[in-house]
Scaffold this active site. Sequence first.
Site, PDB file in Angstrom:
ATOM      1  N   ARG A   1      -2.586 -11.067  -4.360  1.00  0.00           N
ATOM      2  CA  ARG A   1      -2.587  -9.615  -4.563  1.00  0.00           C
ATOM      3  C   ARG A   1      -1.758  -8.912  -3.493  1.00  0.00           C
ATOM      4  NH1 ARG A   1      -7.830  -7.145  -3.965  1.00  0.00           N
ATOM      5  NH2 ARG A   1      -6.416  -5.389  -4.051  1.00  0.00           N
TER       6      ARG A   1
ATOM      7  N   CYS B   1     -16.926  -3.373  -4.155  1.00  0.00           N
ATOM      8  CA  CYS B   1     -16.180  -4.621  -4.019  1.00  0.00           C
ATOM      9  C   CYS B   1     -16.734  -5.371  -2.821  1.00  0.00           C
ATOM     10  CB  CYS B   1     -14.687  -4.364  -3.889  1.00  0.00           C
ATOM     11  SG  CYS B   1     -14.221  -3.624  -2.356  1.00  0.00           S
TER      12      CYS B   1
ATOM     13  N   ASP C   1      -7.303  -3.691   7.872  1.00  0.00           N
ATOM     14  CA  ASP C   1      -6.639  -4.742   7.100  1.00  0.00           C
ATOM     15  C   ASP C   1      -6.104  -5.882   7.980  1.00  0.00           C
ATOM     16  OD1 ASP C   1      -7.200  -3.404   4.790  1.00  0.00           O
ATOM     17  OD2 ASP C   1      -5.154  -2.726   4.387  1.00  0.00           O
TER      18      ASP C   1
ATOM     19  N   PRO D   1     -16.860   4.557  -2.057  1.00  0.00           N
ATOM     20  CA  PRO D   1     -17.119   5.841  -2.712  1.00  0.00           C
ATOM     21  C   PRO D   1     -15.827   6.612  -3.000  1.00  0.00           C
ATOM     22  CG  PRO D   1     -17.662   5.958  -0.378  1.00  0.00           C
ATOM     23  CD  PRO D   1     -17.279   4.541  -0.652  1.00  0.00           C
ATOM     24  N   VAL D   2     -15.907   7.580  -3.910  1.00  0.00           N
ATOM     25  CA  VAL D   2     -14.733   8.411  -4.218  1.00  0.00           C
ATOM     26  C   VAL D   2     -15.049   9.897  -4.010  1.00  0.00           C
ATOM     27  CG1 VAL D   2     -13.609   6.784  -5.796  1.00  0.00           C
ATOM     28  CG2 VAL D   2     -15.284   8.392  -6.691  1.00  0.00           C
TER      29      VAL D   2
ATOM     30  N   ASN E   1       0.805  -1.220   0.000  1.00  0.00           N
ATOM     31  CA  ASN E   1       0.000   0.000   0.000  1.00  0.00           C
ATOM     32  C   ASN E   1       0.842   1.275   0.000  1.00  0.00           C
ATOM     33  OD1 ASN E   1      -2.255  -1.541  -0.100  1.00  0.00           O
ATOM     34  ND2 ASN E   1      -2.920  -1.158   2.014  1.00  0.00           N
TER      35      ASN E   1
END
Length: 423
Positions: free
Chosen positions: A402, A118, A310, A124-125, A23
């Site tokens: 990922r 997801c 996370d 949201p952005v 990240n």
Amino acid sequence: MDKIIITGGKQLKGNVIIEGAKNAALPIIAAAILADSPSVIKNVPPLSDVHTMLSILASLGVRSSLDPDKKEICIDPSGIDSWVAPYDMVRKMRASICVLGPLIGQFGKAKVSLPGGCVIGQRPVDLHIKGLRALNVHISVQHGYLEADAPDLQGATIFLGGRFGSSVLATANVMLAAVKAKGTTLIYGAACEPEIVDLAHFLNAMGARIEGAGSHAMAIHGVERMHGVEYNVIPDRIEAGTFIIAGAITQSNITVNNIVPDHMLALLDKLAEAGVPFEVGKDYISVNARSCTFKPIELTTLPYPGFPTDMQAQMMAFMTTVPGISIITEKIFPERFMHVAELLRMAADISLENATAIIKGGYHLSGAPVMASDLRASAALVLAGLVANGETVINRIYHLDRGYFNMEEKLRALGAQIERVPS
Ligand code: UD1
């Protein structure tokens, strides 16, 4: 699609080396396009998300090469000739949105696909848009894309806090555009995550002038030019935390190396409360959990320096094995509980009340075929598999790839019985 098969019950022993932070690496790779010369970025984990980011840059005309052995990427932005990040790439990885800020900073233009929702819930952005609009960017949603036009990027004072607190990538995007704006930008309610501090260090090394990263108030004085640099990405605190929990859940003695323990204080605090014995060194943590009895805990995920969302799924897997009632509340992504249904298939006792999980722990987990739903949920299932009776088969393991480099090899080297089976 590959699967992972684990036979539970093996104790772990030894050392594991942690990779660079995914990240931190992703926005840093995107930031390299702000320079007028190549950058070399070191300690980059060779993960599929990193490949996705490099493919997006390639589609913009950026040349890059990744040396997976040296874990080093060279990025040459000189050939960049497009400012469109297409849906086919962005949909694979939400973090693709962090090309928006550098494209605006460098070209005053960007067209970046909206990533969509997801499994961990709505994403949201609005904060990205609000922050960029404050910098005098004309931004609209057209046919599934965010289209941005900024002929006159201006510094501004912005409050960037949202319903769920600060936003990591919205902070990153505003920083990445503001470094090239005229005048000074003040971001209040900025994210304080170590990955944001790392991005600020990288940008400052390139010639930016950012102050206050790591606090809620950040000042960015715009500059005209930035140059390529050599830079080392910080260690991955989430991979490190996952391995520390692997040591605890299997009641083992292991040492997790190449880390910054100060980035993990909230996790360490909860592990201490749970009765996990550990020793903290300058760049390592040793878990000494042989024959330990643990206690249940109560935790709430929060923006940094709070307990990271996370690590929520991995901590829940651990708590299913600890006698008593643990309570975990998710305050960042309130729907991030896809792992619960899979842990139930492994005989865990968990009930959900809105964004709170009540875990009745201490029963033996039972190996089962399970489905990985997202990156950290996959890690939680691996952890559960390490202690479950019998065999756990984890399907859709591409989610794990990922964010974890060679996880099964690292666990096998510590003594776990785990293998990847290509299908
Ligand atoms: C980053 C991390 C991700 C981590 C998350 C929270 C990367 C590549 N990903 O994701 O692993 O789980 O931080 O620590 O760094 N929000 C809004 N509006 C926005 C943006 C976000 O309301 O415009 C909300 C989100 O829905 C969420 C909260 O803010 O509730 C925090 O999300 P955010 O920090 O933005 O997550 P990401 O930066 O996408």
